[in-house]
Enzyme design. Structure first.
Site, short mmCIF file in Angstrom:
data_model
loop_
_atom_site.label_atom_id
_atom_site.label_comp_id
_atom_site.label_asym_id
_atom_site.label_seq_id
_atom_site.Cartn_x
_atom_site.Cartn_y
_atom_site.Cartn_z
N ASP A 42 6.91 12.10 7.40
CA ASP A 42 6.66 11.51 6.09
C ASP A 42 6.49 12.59 5.03
O ASP A 42 6.94 13.73 5.20
CB ASP A 42 5.45 10.55 6.19
CG ASP A 42 5.54 9.37 5.24
OD1 ASP A 42 5.25 9.55 4.05
OD2 ASP A 42 5.92 8.26 5.68
N ARG B 209 -0.07 7.85 -9.87
CA ARG B 209 -0.07 8.73 -8.69
C ARG B 209 0.41 10.13 -9.10
O ARG B 209 1.19 10.77 -8.39
CB ARG B 209 0.79 8.17 -7.57
CG ARG B 209 0.29 8.59 -6.20
CD ARG B 209 1.21 8.16 -5.09
NE ARG B 209 0.64 8.45 -3.79
CZ ARG B 209 1.34 8.89 -2.75
NH1 ARG B 209 2.63 9.08 -2.86
NH2 ARG B 209 0.76 9.11 -1.60
N TRP C 266 12.92 5.82 2.15
CA TRP C 266 13.08 6.04 0.70
C TRP C 266 11.92 5.35 0.00
O TRP C 266 11.86 4.14 -0.07
CB TRP C 266 14.42 5.47 0.25
CG TRP C 266 14.80 5.73 -1.17
CD1 TRP C 266 14.18 5.30 -2.30
CD2 TRP C 266 15.95 6.48 -1.62
NE1 TRP C 266 14.84 5.72 -3.42
CE2 TRP C 266 15.94 6.45 -3.03
CE3 TRP C 266 16.97 7.18 -0.98
CZ2 TRP C 266 16.92 7.08 -3.80
CZ3 TRP C 266 17.95 7.80 -1.75
CH2 TRP C 266 17.92 7.75 -3.14
N ASP C 267 11.04 6.16 -0.55
CA ASP C 267 9.81 5.66 -1.15
C ASP C 267 9.94 5.65 -2.67
O ASP C 267 10.84 6.28 -3.25
CB ASP C 267 8.66 6.60 -0.72
CG ASP C 267 7.30 5.94 -0.75
OD1 ASP C 267 7.18 4.85 -1.30
OD2 ASP C 267 6.34 6.56 -0.22
N ASP D 62 1.07 -0.67 2.98
CA ASP D 62 0.33 0.49 3.48
C ASP D 62 -0.88 0.05 4.29
O ASP D 62 -1.57 0.89 4.87
CB ASP D 62 -0.12 1.37 2.31
CG ASP D 62 1.00 2.29 1.85
OD1 ASP D 62 2.00 2.42 2.59
OD2 ASP D 62 0.88 2.87 0.75
C1 DGJ Z 1 3.45 5.46 0.09
C2 DGJ Z 1 4.01 4.86 1.35
O1 DGJ Z 1 3.83 3.48 1.35
C3 DGJ Z 1 3.35 5.52 2.56
O2 DGJ Z 1 3.80 4.93 3.73
C4 DGJ Z 1 3.63 6.98 2.52
O3 DGJ Z 1 4.99 7.21 2.74
C5 DGJ Z 1 3.18 7.60 1.21
N1 DGJ Z 1 3.70 6.89 0.08
C6 DGJ Z 1 3.60 9.03 1.12
O4 DGJ Z 1 3.27 9.61 -0.06
#
Ligand code: DGJ
Length: 703
Positions: A341, A418, A452-453, A523
């Site tokens: 991650d 963030r 991909w976040d 999350d």
């Molecule tokens: C938010 C995601 O939902 C998490 O699973 C993780 O990947 C974090 N971002 C990483 O910054």
């Protein structure tokens, strides 16, 4: 023929396996919705085709049931299309041109073309039939055939007219970070109920789908009308009940702060809004949507691998040594895909810096990523990697070099969420930057999976260097550009699977699922909290697309302590993953986990390709039960979770679903054989006790 046309009465009928969707032109030439429900013949609708009015004060009540309402004249309900012509006229008056029935890849599509009576604007309505799942995919194309610009102020994909019901109950989901996909229902009274996102992505606060029933449908019985929108940006779904008791649900790209300028010869395509009718309650609705996604939406048919993800184990503190140690443990457990991650690049030691600098961090990975990837591959696993290409930390080389690459207004501050800003994907150079660094990454490493976040919403939506009169295109351009990037990457790297994630489950919709194989729903990995998140997810989206991790107990989030078994059972109901710090797990925990993973691999075809039944009969007793059944009913797996039990309040018997009545079955942990009839009507006793107990039963046809 799924699509029929009666040219005497000018009526169209879309016939699916178990439903009819019928509409036609009334004597004024307006395309009116006539019927949606259990199968009838096209001729049955002839008497319905007439215009009606109430008084000269409420003229043309029938415009409330227009198939697609063009704003102009007496249109007062939610419009589907609203435009502004170059001379300031803002009124549409359309006539039918013609229609065609097309056939492509075995699917029939009806296209009906309209044109404005004065201006060179055409609207094409699309209806693609998915007969086997009683679904219709609707969308609209708007074309400027003239020389002058036309501004689209609102272009909705479709309006769905719901037949007369005593009551109209709307079911939808709401949520927040770490509490996505919570089911809600409400009765509609006159007025509008708006479900929406204005945050730039799909959003965890709502999700673009709806279901309407008369208030009496259950999981297994009753009629339900529903729809889901394939769009990953700002969207709206308006459920509107008029004083004349017409209910229609109009949906598409949100028109708030949004406009699209159609230049000469240009076309704008609204995203697909798929709608369906179920006569078998919410359960059948979901099963039809799930199988539709498997057969018609998802980019690949692959089995989803058991994955490991490092996030909760190491957060930003990743390095070659620790990741390799984690990989060894993961491999021992039977994990098939090891995903690293956030934290592997630039100065990304926390969420305040480094985002945007997609170069491997040399302190953490002195020999590059390939050392870890080779190790992972040597352990028999594929390697996956986290990225967040759309965002940038102000404290990054990328931002220092290109401060103008982010959405902003010149006279305003840049709101950080963030600690990050969002890149302006409408800029060709930004798009190229993302495609190039991703291409580099995927070309030079054996990467088989990308998570991909996207961890923030859009604020200060200004497009630098974009024409002033087109500034409001931002919301659409971001999504279009994102889709183009994903589609280019998927074309170049067909072996790579993609997971959609947005600070948990904020970008999950049928639009992104044309590019993403699976999704991170939340999350929140607490195994109990996940049950309701997964339930809400499953109303629309298929279990195979839902990534679930087994993590630590007590959970970091809410300190709940539940057994390893409970955590595995909860996560085995989707695409199984592990997200714990395995470097701190005992050999015994690893071995027990290996056994659960072995079991999961056995039942995986049922979970990932079978039909899901939510057994809600004992919900009031604190029982969550979900069953997955093979297409031919020969095999099934049941997961059941008891929240807590009061002394003396034993669980009633639980009736199963989806089996063959006259087949005999064995249940792995129970003696004897049972007929499907008995299992579905008499049910079984579940030996669940106390708090947070769980079980998994395999049910197989006895040979
Ligand atoms: C938010 C995601 O939902 C998490 O699973 C993780 O990947 C974090 N971002 C990483 O910054």
């Amino acid at each position: 023929m799924a699509i029929q046309y009666n040219d005497q009465h000018h009526i169209f009928a879309i016939q699916t396996q178990n439903s009819s969707y019928i509409f036609g032109f009334n004597e004024k030439g307006n395309l009116q919705h006539l019927y949606w429900g259990a199968t009838i013949a096209i001729e049955d609708c002839v008497p319905l085709l007439r215009s009606s009015s109430h008084s000269s004060f409420d003229a043309e009540v029938d415009r409330e049931v227009e198939e697609y309402s063009f704003w102009g004249g007496l249109c007062y309900t939610e419009p589907a299309l609203k435009v502004r012509f170059h001379d300031g006229v803002r009124d549409l008056s359309v006539t039918y041109i013609d229609h065609q029935i097309l056939e492509e890849n075995g699917k029939e599509t009806l296209v009906i073309r309209f044109k404005d009576q004065h201006y060179p604007l055409e609207t094409h309505l699309y209806y693609t039939v998915i007969p086997e799942y009683d679904l219709v995919e609707r969308s609209a194309k708007i074309i400027n055939r003239g020389e002058d610009c036309i501004v689209l102020e609102s272009t909705q994909s479709a309006s769905w007219t719901i037949p007369y019901l005593q009551d109209y109950r709307l079911t939808h989901v709401t949520g927040k970070w770490s509490g996505e996909f919570q089911l809600r229902s409400t009765l509609l009274s006159e007025g509008k109920k708006l479900l929406e996102s204005r945050r730039g992505f799909t959003d965890g606060h709502a999700n673009p789908w709806f279901a309407i029933d008369a208030g009496d449908a259950t999981e297994s019985h009753g009629e339900v009308w529903f729809g889901a929108l394939a769009w990953s940006g700002n969207w709206k779904i308006v459920a509107e009940k008029t004083v004349f008791n017409h209910v229609k649900v109009t949906g598409g790209i949100h028109d708030f702060d949004s406009e699209w300028v159609l230049e000469a010869g240009e076309t704008f395509e609204a995203p697909v809004f798929v709608g369906g009718f179920s006569s078998g309650g919410f359960g059948q609705m979901s099963r039809h949507l799930h199988h539709y996604q498997y057969d018609h939406v998802l980019p690949s048919q692959q089995v989803r691998k058991v994955l490991y993800n490092s996030w909760e184990a190491t957060y930003f503190d990743v390095n070659a040594q620790d990741q390799m140690a984690l990989a060894e443990k993961a491999a021992k457990m039977g994990v098939e895909l090891f995903v690293m991650d956030d934290g592997w690049f630039g100065a990304r030691n926390h969420d305040r810096a480094g985002l945007g600098d997609w170069v491997v961090n040399k302190q953490k990975f002195p020999n590059g990523l390939n050392e870890l990837i080779t190790k992972v591959n040597g352990l028999g696993m594929d390697f996956g990697l986290w990225v967040e290409p759309e965002a940038v930390n102000p404290d990054s080389d990328l931002y220092r070099e290109h401060p103008d690459w982010v959405y902003h207004f010149p006279t305003r501050g840049r709101t950080e969420l963030r600690n990050q800003l969002l890149l302006d994907l409408s800029k060709p150079e930004v798009k190229r930057f993302i495609v190039d660094f991703m291409t580099d990454l995927l070309q030079n490493h054996q990467i088989k999976f990308i998570k991909w976040d996207m961890n923030r919403t859009i604020t200060e939506p200004g497009l630098k260097d974009h024409p002033l009169h087109r500034q409001k295109e931002i919301w659409i351009r971001h999504v279009q550009s994102l889709y183009e990037i994903w589609s280019e990457l998927r074309r170049k790297f067909p072996q790579v699977e993609f997971e959609t994630c947005a600070g948990g489950g904020s970008r999950i919709d049928l639009g992104i699922f044309r590019y993403a194989d699976q999704a991170w729903p939340s999350d929140n990995t607490d195994a109990f909290d996940r049950l309701s998140i997964q339930e809400g997810f499953s109303y629309t989206y298929a279990p195979k697309m839902m990534t679930c991790w087994v993590t630590e107990t007590p959970t970091g989030m809410n300190r709940r302590d539940v057994s390893l078994q409970y955590r595995f059972h909860s996560a085995m109901m989707g695409s199984l993953g592990i997200g714990a710090n395995l470097n701190e797990w005992s050999d015994e925990q690893i071995e027990q986990s290996a056994e659960f993973i072995r079991q999961y691999k056995q039942i995986r075809p049922l979970v990932q390709a079978g039909s899901q039944f939510r057994l809600s009969a004992l919900k009031q007793k604190g029982l969550t039960a979900v069953q997955y059944v093979h297409a031919n009913g020969s095999e099934s797996v049941l997961f059941a979770f008891l929240h807590s039990q009061k002394l003396g309040e034993l669980l009633p018997r639980l009736c199963l679903q989806g089996l063959q009545s006259d087949k005999q079955y064995v249940i792995d942990q129970l003696p004897g054989t049972y007929s499907g009839r008995a299992l579905m009507n008499v049910g079984i006793v579940l030996p669940l006790r106390g708090d947070f107990d769980s079980l998994m039963y395999r049910i197989q046809e006895s040979k």
